[in-house]
Design a protein around this motif. Structure first.
Motif, short mmCIF file in Angstrom:
data_model
loop_
_atom_site.label_atom_id
_atom_site.label_comp_id
_atom_site.label_asym_id
_atom_site.label_seq_id
_atom_site.Cartn_x
_atom_site.Cartn_y
_atom_site.Cartn_z
N HIS A 431 0.83 -1.20 0.00
CA HIS A 431 0.00 0.00 0.00
C HIS A 431 0.87 1.26 0.00
O HIS A 431 0.69 2.15 -0.83
N GLU A 432 1.85 1.31 0.94
CA GLU A 432 2.66 2.53 1.11
C GLU A 432 3.73 2.68 0.03
O GLU A 432 3.93 3.76 -0.51
N HIS A 436 0.28 3.83 -3.46
CA HIS A 436 0.08 5.27 -3.59
C HIS A 436 0.91 5.87 -4.72
O HIS A 436 0.54 6.87 -5.31
N GLU A 459 -7.17 6.04 -1.07
CA GLU A 459 -6.88 4.92 -0.17
C GLU A 459 -7.38 3.61 -0.78
O GLU A 459 -6.71 2.57 -0.66
N HIS A 516 -10.16 6.04 5.48
CA HIS A 516 -9.68 4.65 5.41
C HIS A 516 -10.83 3.67 5.68
O HIS A 516 -10.93 2.62 5.05
ZN ZN Z 1 -2.72 5.19 2.38
#
Ligand code: ZN
Length: 662
Positions: A431-432, A436, A459, A516
């Protein structure tokens, strides 16, 4: 109900969980790998840790003007009371003291409401008299503790009220109004450097002088909080010779310079040098940092922590980032929306070695600093995930009954218990580091085109990217997942969370608001709606033998086809990327409003009831390791050894004695 996870370490039994009281659970975290650091690095960690502990009293005073006096009084009684310590009133006194310790003051650390003692004013007076503590207490202090109207809230954010007159935090002298403070700082901002504005007011208390004019009491070596700051400086100075490189020495020197002068431009310089020091294994922050405790968002609470890089886990994120282009090229989105040159973001995974000030006992698990906007824009920032705190949370969650209550069957539960933690970490990394950063906007599309739906869509995009790739053979090839089925644990817990368990954080009757949470609900509900043969919610009868022969019907997520689920994630990822790349506000609004906001009332109620029955503490905090320093006959440090042998109360009492400065 505490199920202790135990392991052997240095001959002492280790338990991740310590006490549970009120709405709080204390956990321990481990600093595994500390023993592999060089003596020089260990010594550096130790001096920085001391500096991180010496600021403790600053935070207590910032949180409220009577906090330190109350702590001194309560600790005196706790240490010296010889009477009945088993009676109900003393037990309540003890819980009150522990809550005050946990919150660094008399207000709840999260809700910021003042604690109401469950013992009487008369009882406290008896304790005071019997322990000879009357010099530590007066009527005012008793009123502050017992009168619910006095200093009721630490940080009041209710619109329409004077936020300073109604907040108990100690950043502004009593009687100063919100309008006065705002006018004072507006004027300062007018005079300052517009392109490189310092963070006005962040390191001072605003007071009224004898002429009735406002002025600042600056927190610095020869100013307010000077006694604590001098101890911090002294340990920072001791740390310098052990720094790992020249840049790190400069970082520490600049910080000392800031503590000496209180000059805010020096503070910005310190943060810039800190961002640019990326070679060292050891890192730290120490100082006035976050502004959540000030209703006006100007004054920074004191915090400090020390960490070292988790090289194994950071290698994992680096291995992933190095393959960023492969992931981009193979993602299921339209090639028009893909980046031709894709660079992953390296987020470091670290281990906390010491937590202090506003990061203790309740701590963040991810930190991104500094907070100055212009410094971030021109020099970037450092992002960290604190791996050993996440691990402690994970370990504490095993066997607390949560999964047993909400997971449908034994097989699924076993899969989650085996692979859940590793896949959760991987999901976060994907995800990070990649999610993104993937994809691009079509030329001319406004980055803010999705307006209020922007962050939920963003997100969702990062989560879907992670979910899609979790099941990819590539991760097995990169030795990131242990086998081709492990991802199923993450698919199950992700959907279970989005459909059901995240609702425990929502008050009955409310909708989902946080981005989120909306994104998880959106993904889960969309998948169930479009792919009912892959996953569905079912009602099952469960035996309630405790309440006689009755059976109860409970809702569970059932997954029938994991690979079809991956197809569903791919399809939604493609659509979400299209919405983002084209700036399709209407489609974003439709998706979020249809799947991400509304709460099924009956299901919500059921989930809340089941969660309440588990009696879990909603808030958690950490006990620090205790470092033992070995020295030779000349006093030179020869080793530093972490121990995990203190209870919460022991640690609090020791800190109260060893690091008392104000
Ligand atoms: Zn995020």
């Amino acid at each position: 109900m505490n199920n202790h996870e135990e392991a052997l370490t240095q001959g002492l039994s280790f338990s991740y969980q310590d006490e549970r009281f009120a709405d709080l659970q204390l956990l321990r975290y481990r600093v595994d790998g500390f023993e592999t650091l060089s003596l020089r690095q260990k010594t550096l960690v130790w001096h920085l840790s001391e500096a991180a502990l010496w600021g403790r009293d600053i935070l207590w005073d910032q949180n409220g003007r009577y906090n330190l006096s109350i702590r001194h009084l309560l600790e005196h009684i706790y240490k010296h009371y010889q009477g009945d310590r088993e009676c109900q009133s003393f037990k309540q006194f003890e819980i009150y003291l522990k809550r005050v310790w946990f919150s660094n003051g008399i207000h709840h650390h999260y809700a910021t409401d003042k604690f109401q003692p469950e013992f009487s004013r008369e009882y406290l007076t008896i304790l005071i008299n019997e322990t000879g503590a009357s010099s530590l207490c007066d009527e005012t202090l008793l009123n502050v503790i017992f009168d619910p109207r006095l200093y009721a809230k630490r940080v009041n954010q209710s619109q329409g009220e004077d936020l300073l007159l109604t907040s108990a935090c100690n950043y502004y002298e009593e009687g100063i109004t919100q309008a006065e403070a705002e006018a004072y700082y507006d004027e300062q901002k007018q005079k300052g450097d517009r392109r490189h504005p310092v963070m006005f007011g962040m390191n001072s208390q605003l007071v009224r002088n004898e002429q009735g004019k406002l002025e600042e009491r600056v927190w610095k070596e020869d100013g307010m909080y000077g006694e604590a700051i001098r101890h911090i400086i002294s340990h920072l100075e001791s740390a310098i010779p052990y720094a790992e490189n020249e840049k790190q020495k400069e970082v520490i020197r600049t910080l000392i310079d800031f503590y000496r002068t209180g000059d805010l431009a020096t503070f910005d310089l310190y943060t810039i040098r800190w961002i640019q020091e990326t070679e060292g294994i050891i890192d730290f922050t120490n100082g006035f940092t976050e502004v959540y405790g000030d209703p006006l968002g100007l004054k920074a609470s004191w915090e400090g922590y020390v960490n070292f890089t988790d090289q194994e886990k950071t290698q994992r994120t680096e291995r992933m980032s190095a393959e960023a282009q492969w992931f981009e090229d193979h993602s299921p989105v339209d090639s028009r929306f893909k980046k031709a040159a894709c660079r992953g973001v390296s987020a470091k995974v670290i281990k906390a070695a010491m937590l202090g000030g506003d990061l203790y006992p309740s701590s963040a698990i991810g930190i991104n600093l500094p907070n100055s906007n212009w410094v971030r824009a021109e020099y970037g920032s450092k992002s960290v995930t604190i791996g050993n705190l996440t691990e402690a949370y994970d370990k504490a969650a095993h066997g607390n009954g949560f999964r047993e209550e909400f997971v449908i069957d034994e097989n699924t539960l076993q899969n989650i218990n085996s692979y859940g933690d590793v896949c959760d970490d991987l999901h976060t990394d994907l995800h990070e580091c990649l999610g993104h950063g993937s994809g691009k906007l079509l030329p001319g599309v406004d980055p803010d085109a999705l307006k209020a739906y922007g962050s939920t869509i963003e997100e969702a995009r990062a989560d879907l990217f992670a979910l899609y790739y979790l099941a990819d053979q590539k991760l097995v090839d990169l030795h990131l997942t242990p086998n081709a089925e492990a991802y199923q644990s993450a698919y199950y817990t992700y959907l279970m969370n989005g459909l059901m368990t995240q609702l425990v954080r929502i008050e009955p009757g409310n909708n989902i608001e946080e981005a989120h949470m909306r994104n998880r609900a959106l993904i889960a509900h969309w998948v169930l709606d479009h792919y009912p043969t892959a996953a569905t919610l079912v009602k099952q009868q469960t035996d309630e033998s405790s309440s006689g022969s009755k059976t109860e019907s409970k809702t569970f997520l059932r997954i029938d086809d994991y690979s079809l689920l991956r197809t569903a994630f791919a399809e939604l990822l493609a659509e979400i990327q299209r919405i983002k790349s084209e700036g399709d506000l209407q489609a974003a609004e439709h998706l979020v409003e249809t799947y991400g906001v509304k709460v099924d009332k009956a299901l919500h109620e059921e989930v809340l009831t089941r969660y309440r029955a588990l009696n879990l503490a909603p808030y958690k905090g950490f006990i620090n390791p205790r470092y033992e320093v070995e020295r030779d006959t000349e006093g030179k440090i020869t080793d530093v050894i972490p121990h995990y042998d203190e209870t919460f109360a022991q640690q609090m009492l020791r800190y109260g004695e060893e690091y008392r400065s104000l």
